[in-house]
Design a protein around this motif. Sequence first.
Motif, PDB file in Angstrom:
ATOM      1  N   ILE B  12      59.193  10.818  20.474  1.00 46.19           N
ATOM      2  CA  ILE B  12      60.271   9.874  20.143  1.00 46.19           C
ATOM      3  C   ILE B  12      59.664   8.484  20.064  1.00 46.19           C
ATOM      4  O   ILE B  12      58.910   8.080  20.940  1.00 46.19           O
ATOM      5  CB  ILE B  12      61.368   9.901  21.232  1.00 46.19           C
ATOM      6  N   GLY B  13      60.006   7.758  19.003  1.00 51.28           N
ATOM      7  CA  GLY B  13      59.451   6.416  18.864  1.00 51.28           C
ATOM      8  C   GLY B  13      58.168   6.375  18.065  1.00 51.28           C
ATOM      9  O   GLY B  13      57.639   5.295  17.802  1.00 51.28           O
ATOM     10  N   ASP B  14      57.669   7.535  17.676  1.00 50.87           N
ATOM     11  CA  ASP B  14      56.468   7.580  16.820  1.00 50.87           C
ATOM     12  C   ASP B  14      56.834   6.977  15.457  1.00 50.87           C
ATOM     13  O   ASP B  14      57.677   7.517  14.751  1.00 50.87           O
ATOM     14  CB  ASP B  14      56.013   9.039  16.664  1.00 50.87           C
ATOM     15  N   PRO B  15      56.206   5.851  15.092  1.00 48.97           N
ATOM     16  CA  PRO B  15      56.597   5.202  13.824  1.00 48.97           C
ATOM     17  C   PRO B  15      56.234   6.021  12.589  1.00 48.97           C
ATOM     18  O   PRO B  15      56.716   5.718  11.500  1.00 48.97           O
ATOM     19  CB  PRO B  15      55.817   3.877  13.871  1.00 48.97           C
ATOM     20  N   THR B  16      55.383   7.036  12.771  1.00 53.47           N
ATOM     21  CA  THR B  16      54.982   7.858  11.614  1.00 53.47           C
ATOM     22  C   THR B  16      55.775   9.160  11.537  1.00 53.47           C
ATOM     23  O   THR B  16      55.472  10.027  10.722  1.00 53.47           O
ATOM     24  CB  THR B  16      53.486   8.192  11.686  1.00 53.47           C
ATOM     25  N   ALA B  17      56.790   9.310  12.376  1.00 54.69           N
ATOM     26  CA  ALA B  17      57.484  10.599  12.493  1.00 54.69           C
ATOM     27  C   ALA B  17      58.115  11.059  11.189  1.00 54.69           C
ATOM     28  O   ALA B  17      58.224  12.267  10.939  1.00 54.69           O
ATOM     29  CB  ALA B  17      58.539  10.528  13.592  1.00 54.69           C
ATOM     30  N   ALA B  18      58.557  10.133  10.354  1.00 54.58           N
ATOM     31  CA  ALA B  18      59.209  10.536   9.100  1.00 54.58           C
ATOM     32  C   ALA B  18      58.271  11.361   8.233  1.00 54.58           C
ATOM     33  O   ALA B  18      58.705  12.178   7.420  1.00 54.58           O
ATOM     34  CB  ALA B  18      59.698   9.309   8.334  1.00 54.58           C
ATOM     35  N   ALA B  19      56.977  11.152   8.391  1.00 53.79           N
ATOM     36  CA  ALA B  19      55.984  11.842   7.572  1.00 53.79           C
ATOM     37  C   ALA B  19      55.474  13.136   8.211  1.00 53.79           C
ATOM     38  O   ALA B  19      54.547  13.748   7.710  1.00 53.79           O
ATOM     39  CB  ALA B  19      54.786  10.909   7.310  1.00 53.79           C
ATOM     40  N   SER B 136      48.434   8.690   3.052  1.00 50.47           N
ATOM     41  CA  SER B 136      48.800   7.574   3.919  1.00 50.47           C
ATOM     42  C   SER B 136      48.620   7.922   5.388  1.00 50.47           C
ATOM     43  O   SER B 136      48.806   7.074   6.258  1.00 50.47           O
ATOM     44  CB  SER B 136      50.254   7.178   3.670  1.00 50.47           C
ATOM     45  N   GLY B 137      48.296   9.168   5.696  1.00 50.24           N
ATOM     46  CA  GLY B 137      48.195   9.595   7.090  1.00 50.24           C
ATOM     47  C   GLY B 137      46.965  10.447   7.337  1.00 50.24           C
ATOM     48  O   GLY B 137      45.854  10.027   7.074  1.00 50.24           O
ATOM     49  N   TRP B 138      47.204  11.658   7.837  1.00 50.06           N
ATOM     50  CA  TRP B 138      46.095  12.524   8.228  1.00 50.06           C
ATOM     51  C   TRP B 138      46.578  13.962   8.256  1.00 50.06           C
ATOM     52  O   TRP B 138      47.786  14.228   8.228  1.00 50.06           O
ATOM     53  CB  TRP B 138      45.548  12.113   9.601  1.00 50.06           C
ATOM     54  N   TRP B 173      48.926  20.544  10.389  1.00 52.79           N
ATOM     55  CA  TRP B 173      49.896  19.572  10.870  1.00 52.79           C
ATOM     56  C   TRP B 173      49.419  18.179  10.491  1.00 52.79           C
ATOM     57  O   TRP B 173      48.238  17.985  10.143  1.00 52.79           O
ATOM     58  CB  TRP B 173      50.093  19.702  12.391  1.00 52.79           C
ATOM     59  N   GLY B 174      50.288  17.191  10.574  1.00 49.76           N
ATOM     60  CA  GLY B 174      49.835  15.831  10.293  1.00 49.76           C
ATOM     61  C   GLY B 174      50.967  14.946   9.800  1.00 49.76           C
ATOM     62  O   GLY B 174      52.147  15.211  10.062  1.00 49.76           O
TER      63      GLY B 174
END
Lengths: 176, 332
Positions: B12-19, B136-138, B173-174
């Motif tokens: 919770i609160g992970d700013p990248t969670a939408a991805a 944009s991520g990993w 995952w990522g």
Amino acid sequence: MSNSPSHLRDWIIALYGALEEAEPHRAQAIRKLAGDQISRMVLDDDRVSVRFHDEVLRVTRLRATAKLKSPNGATDRQTVTALLLGYMEVSEAISLGYIRLRGTTDEVMAICAIIEILVDASTRIPTLQKNADTFLAATDSEAPRSDRRNRMARVQATAQRERALLGREGLINSFD
Amino acid sequence: MTRFDTLRPPAIGDPTAAAYKDWFHLNIFLPESGRVVLINLSLHGAPWDNRARVVGVALTSAADGDWIGGVEVAAFADSTIDTQAIFLSTLSIAVTRDGAALHARVARPGDGFEADIVARPLLPAAGLDLTAAFGSGWIGWSAVPVLSISGTLTLDGEVIALENARGYHDHNWGRWFWGEDVAWEWGAWVLGDDITIVAARGTDKAHFNRQPPHVFLVHGSRVYGFMPNQIALSYQAAPTRTMRRLPGSLAAIYPDRRSPDLPQSVTLRADSPMARFELEFETSTVAQLLLSDPMRPGAGFINELAGRCRLAATLDHRLLRAEGVGVFEYVE
């Protein structure tokens, strides 16, 4: 009493309503595409006219025998089911006459663009997905699958006859 | 202790969670018939967002080039998700309570696909586990590449013998969004003489900017790894008609993706001091999975190429030749 859509009118109102609530800018795009046009839609025996009046969607039931003025689009539940389950491509449905679109080029393009907006939005709007699930739950999935097998068998049989003809004419290597 | 990985949901609160993306993947290879089975359960989007989706896929290549199976899409609230399990109403993958096996179930008689499969690792050591930058991520990847297969599999009413079947499982995952300029090429091939080969590399959608590949070959209980400069992965691509595209709704709005340029054949060569091989894979049939991101507009296209393969190898100075079946994933 079930709240599930039953008539085509109910489906169209439910789909547009869900889109307008979740992604109003895309609902606006649909209104822009539709303009002042009155379109007729047919799903099996359900016939409706669809238009926007003062930016409000108006869907009116028509008699089953009502003459369809252009622009209009017609299909049936089995074709929609086959498309949703991946047993038929849109190009197949159109070329086989399971989806019929009538109108000028611009009118037909507008209908297709509206459908594309709805389908694209359905991947992000849970209500639209639930509508699709409700639709599929009420239709038979075995028939589209067996229809697909029959279509593929006909296509393969035609391809074999074509290869045999070309082989007899010496235009390609013969196959056993 | 389980050799199977756990899902990696965001905090919770992970700013990248939408991805957020996360999935369990299982392939079953049937060498005698040349058929490939794919069962995949995946998570897309922040788990607490009602737009987030769970997607289940069950597909099998058929002798006539068609694909049997279907897709189920549901909200997180309508699914059951645990640390090592994902359950939808018609598909599930779960690690067994003792951690010793993977249990996959498919109940889709309307699509002609029913399965109750138990997959057990055959390698004594842990599998691959790595992460890499991705769009944009990993992306993370862990694999349990060699599995025995037991249970029941019924396709179009035909009971399929599983005595000689072999399995491959991985967990990805990522954080990335479908529609970004990211893609991959991945293959798994199962051959006679107890050989399994896995290859993977990240790339962009046009497959111009390819990352260094990862390749390993398993022979019995021995695993041979290769450095990127020891590997050559190439293919001949041509416009290819995909035989089945799912889900159908997305296929309808992407008609231009029906016949993409796809590898007709794949050649994988690797050469290290202890192992050298050349694998030739011929595509027989293709299915396409279309993945639309639930958080923002954009889609990815995963082309599953099934077919047969041939291998010539020298492993620990011993010459081997083998044939088998495999799958190559070409993503756009």
